[in-house]
Design an enzyme around this catalytic site. Structure first.
Site, PDB file in Angstrom:
ATOM      1  N   TRP A  55       0.846  -1.316  -0.003  1.00  0.00           N
ATOM      2  CA  TRP A  55       0.167  -0.022   0.115  1.00  0.00           C
ATOM      3  C   TRP A  55       0.920   1.415   0.017  1.00  0.00           C
ATOM      4  CZ3 TRP A  55       1.771   2.509   4.333  1.00  0.00           C
ATOM      5  CH2 TRP A  55       2.061   1.898   5.481  1.00  0.00           C
ATOM      6  N   ASN A  56       2.271   1.119   0.332  1.00  0.00           N
ATOM      7  CA  ASN A  56       2.677   2.592   0.566  1.00  0.00           C
ATOM      8  C   ASN A  56       3.303   3.231  -0.758  1.00  0.00           C
ATOM      9  OD1 ASN A  56       4.737   0.422   0.322  1.00  0.00           O
ATOM     10  ND2 ASN A  56       6.215   1.215   0.996  1.00  0.00           N
ATOM     11  N   GLY A  80       6.471  -6.180   0.447  1.00  0.00           N
ATOM     12  CA  GLY A  80       5.814  -5.969   1.501  1.00  0.00           C
ATOM     13  C   GLY A  80       7.009  -6.242   2.843  1.00  0.00           C
ATOM     14  N   SER A  81       6.161  -6.359   3.893  1.00  0.00           N
ATOM     15  CA  SER A  81       7.029  -6.573   5.222  1.00  0.00           C
ATOM     16  C   SER A  81       7.728  -7.931   4.972  1.00  0.00           C
ATOM     17  CB  SER A  81       6.082  -6.651   6.263  1.00  0.00           C
ATOM     18  OG  SER A  81       5.326  -8.185   6.349  1.00  0.00           O
ATOM     19  N   GLU A  97      10.845  -8.181  -2.305  1.00  0.00           N
ATOM     20  CA  GLU A  97      11.521  -6.840  -2.013  1.00  0.00           C
ATOM     21  C   GLU A  97      10.788  -6.453  -0.691  1.00  0.00           C
ATOM     22  OE1 GLU A  97      11.800  -3.469  -0.984  1.00  0.00           O
ATOM     23  OE2 GLU A  97      10.555  -2.795  -2.430  1.00  0.00           O
ATOM     24  N   LEU A  98      11.658  -6.508   0.462  1.00  0.00           N
ATOM     25  CA  LEU A  98      10.842  -6.548   1.935  1.00  0.00           C
ATOM     26  C   LEU A  98      11.488  -5.361   2.585  1.00  0.00           C
ATOM     27  CD1 LEU A  98      11.691 -10.465   2.261  1.00  0.00           C
ATOM     28  CD2 LEU A  98       9.518  -9.379   1.228  1.00  0.00           C
ATOM     29  N   CYS A 106      10.320   1.682   2.337  1.00  0.00           N
ATOM     30  CA  CYS A 106      11.223   0.529   2.722  1.00  0.00           C
ATOM     31  C   CYS A 106      12.767   0.993   2.872  1.00  0.00           C
ATOM     32  CB  CYS A 106      11.001  -0.674   2.098  1.00  0.00           C
ATOM     33  SG  CYS A 106      11.129  -0.449   0.318  1.00  0.00           S
ATOM     34  N   GLU A 140      12.047  -2.527  11.968  1.00  0.00           N
ATOM     35  CA  GLU A 140      11.317  -1.624  10.883  1.00  0.00           C
ATOM     36  C   GLU A 140      10.014  -0.812  11.557  1.00  0.00           C
ATOM     37  OE1 GLU A 140      10.878  -1.329   6.284  1.00  0.00           O
ATOM     38  OE2 GLU A 140       9.763  -3.026   7.307  1.00  0.00           O
TER      39      GLU A 140
END
Length: 480
Positions: free
Chosen positions: A145-146, A222-223, A244-245, A278, A380
């Protein structure tokens, strides 16, 4: 902005469930849209559609694929104002930032992928073999969502251009721009099944995609916790996985650095997008003897950031994206205070009970007296929160920077030769030296628990390709 249908097999169709997910404006708490709540049955239809379309699409000439994409691109350009307003409303992104980072930037990414595939070599002749790069197959794209549209562009566009078919599951918090992209592909008359969109909750739609045996690859952003779960499901059937975390990226300030430049870069990295990035530089690692000067610069420069209504052209920082995110960031600020860190910028936000109907606003927050073992320095936070950590030797600064589970981004400010030497010592996927600018052709991704694979540039194209070695003295006919 109320969408009632999913996009499957080239058509707008009702979800198997007669349920919706409401989209909240985080600045006003008003409901400003909705999307269908898809489920495993919808995923089944979408994946089968993509699987059936794959053979024909992979054989479609590149010139034709590019033409479809260019029509869709032009559609998105015509919808620029709508997309900007969507990201202000669903994400709380300030107006100028929404335009630059959430709409113009993703459109430029779209254009760049088209440019890159035009010149990309899908085969290479060796002495006794030809190396051929072929599409993976059906790709499940799970996006956050970011950066709603930006992360979709990094996956869907290169996947389709390289001959794959796609099922997209966007975030349930910010799915509206994904709907506009589906409209763009429909307008372009993209062949049925090449692109499919199923909205819904991650644990249901995302997990169903990761488990489906006809899905050949999962591309997830995401996370780290979410990526770990999705990867485990995907590896049950040995899918290709790109992740991609998260990140906890360092900004090292060396003696002799331009302190003002370094501080401004650090604040911008963490305050833009309300810290929901991130790659944000959330650990500022500074010489102990410069601490007082740097604290003063941080306090003075933080005053220039206006927190408020994202529709106001003067606003720099809008709300966090959701109540869940607000509560998470607040809990970390409380944790920092409990751990003995000192606030020099910001304050403890209101509790959920005190918040009432106010938006999810958190002021820029900077902690000093932080050591690298504190949880606020290791985990994070995903909000506008920076930790100041001091060092006495360059080796100690490098050790602190690398003492993390993550390795996504970073920056070093100082004399050029020394700064570049330090940058090479940091275990991270990307790092800026002094005022180094980003390059759209450079790959992005992380070391360690920040992910697997790369997005952007040629490497972002190659993530969606398999490699085949053909041992034949005669060059094979390649149709990619």
């Amino acid at each position: 902005m109320f969408y009632k249908e999913l996009y499957i097999n080239g058509e707008w169709v009702k979800s198997n469930l007669d349920e919706i997910i409401e989209i909240e404006n985080p600045a006003t708490r008003d409901i400003i849209g909705s999307v269908p709540k898809g489920n495993e049955v919808d995923v089944e239809l979408a994946v089968k559609s993509a699987a059936l379309a794959f053979d024909q699409w992979k054989g479609t000439p590149m010139e034709s694929r590019i033409l479809y994409m260019e029509i869709a691109l032009n559609y998105l350009k015509a919808k620029k104002e709508l997309l900007v307003n969507m990201e202000v409303a669903e994400l709380g992104a300030p107006l100028k930032w929404a335009e630059r980072a959430h709409v113009v930037g993703p459109i430029i990414r779209f254009e760049n992928y088209i440019k890159l595939v035009k010149n990309y070599k899908f085969s290479k002749k060796l002495t006794h073999a030809t190396i051929v790069k072929e599409p993976v197959g059906v790709v499940g794209c799970i996006t956050p969502w970011n950066y709603p549209l930006g992360q979709i562009m990094q996956k869907v566009i290169p996947a389709i251009l390289t001959g794959n078919t796609v099922v997209l599951k966007p975030s349930q918090i910010a799915p509206l721009s994904a709907m506009v992209l589906a409209e763009a592909f429909h307008y372009a008359k993209l062949p049925k099944g090449v692109f499919n969109l199923v909205t819904g909750r991650a644990g249901e739609v995302g997990n169903a995609l990761a488990k489906h045996k006809l899905v050949n690859m999962i591309s997830f952003t995401g996370s780290t916790a979410g990526g770990r779960e999705v990867a485990k499901l995907a590896l049950d059937s040995i899918k290709k996985v790109a992740l991609e975390l998260g990140g906890k990226s360092p900004l090292i300030i060396l003696e002799g650095a331009d302190l003002e430049l370094a501080v401004k870069a650090g604040l911008s990295s963490c305050y833009d997008n309300t810290g929901q990035t991130c790659a944000a530089l959330t650990r500022m690692i500074v010489p102990k003897k410069y601490l007082g000067q740097i604290e003063t610069l941080i306090i003075d420069n933080s005053r220039n950031y206006i927190v408020g209504n994202p529709n106001d052209a003067n606003t720099h920082i809008g709300p966090l994206a959701s109540l869940k995110q607000y509560s998470k960031v607040r809990s970390y600020i409380q944790l920092g205070l409990d751990e003995g860190a000192k606030l020099i910028v910001g304050e403890l936000p209101k509790s959920e009970n005190e918040l009432g109907n106010e938006g999810y606003y958190v002021k820029p927050t900077v902690f000093t007296n932080v050591n690298n073992q504190m949880r606020i320095a290791r985990e994070e936070i995903f909000g506008p929160v920076i930790c100041l950590i001091t060092y006495e030797t360059i080796d100690e600064a490098i050790e602190i920077a690398n003492d993390t589970d993550y390795g996504l981004s970073g920056a070093v400010f100082g004399p050029d030769i020394l700064a570049n030497k330090v940058a090479l010592a940091i275990r991270t996927g990307s790092i800026a030296v002094n005022d180094g600018k980003r390059d759209i052709d450079a790959p992005f991704g992380g070391y360690k628990q920040s992910g697997i694979g790369r997005e952007g540039g040629l490497q972002g194209i190659e993530e969606f390709l398999e490699i085949k070695s053909i041992f034949n003295e005669v060059n094979p006919i390649i149709n990619i």
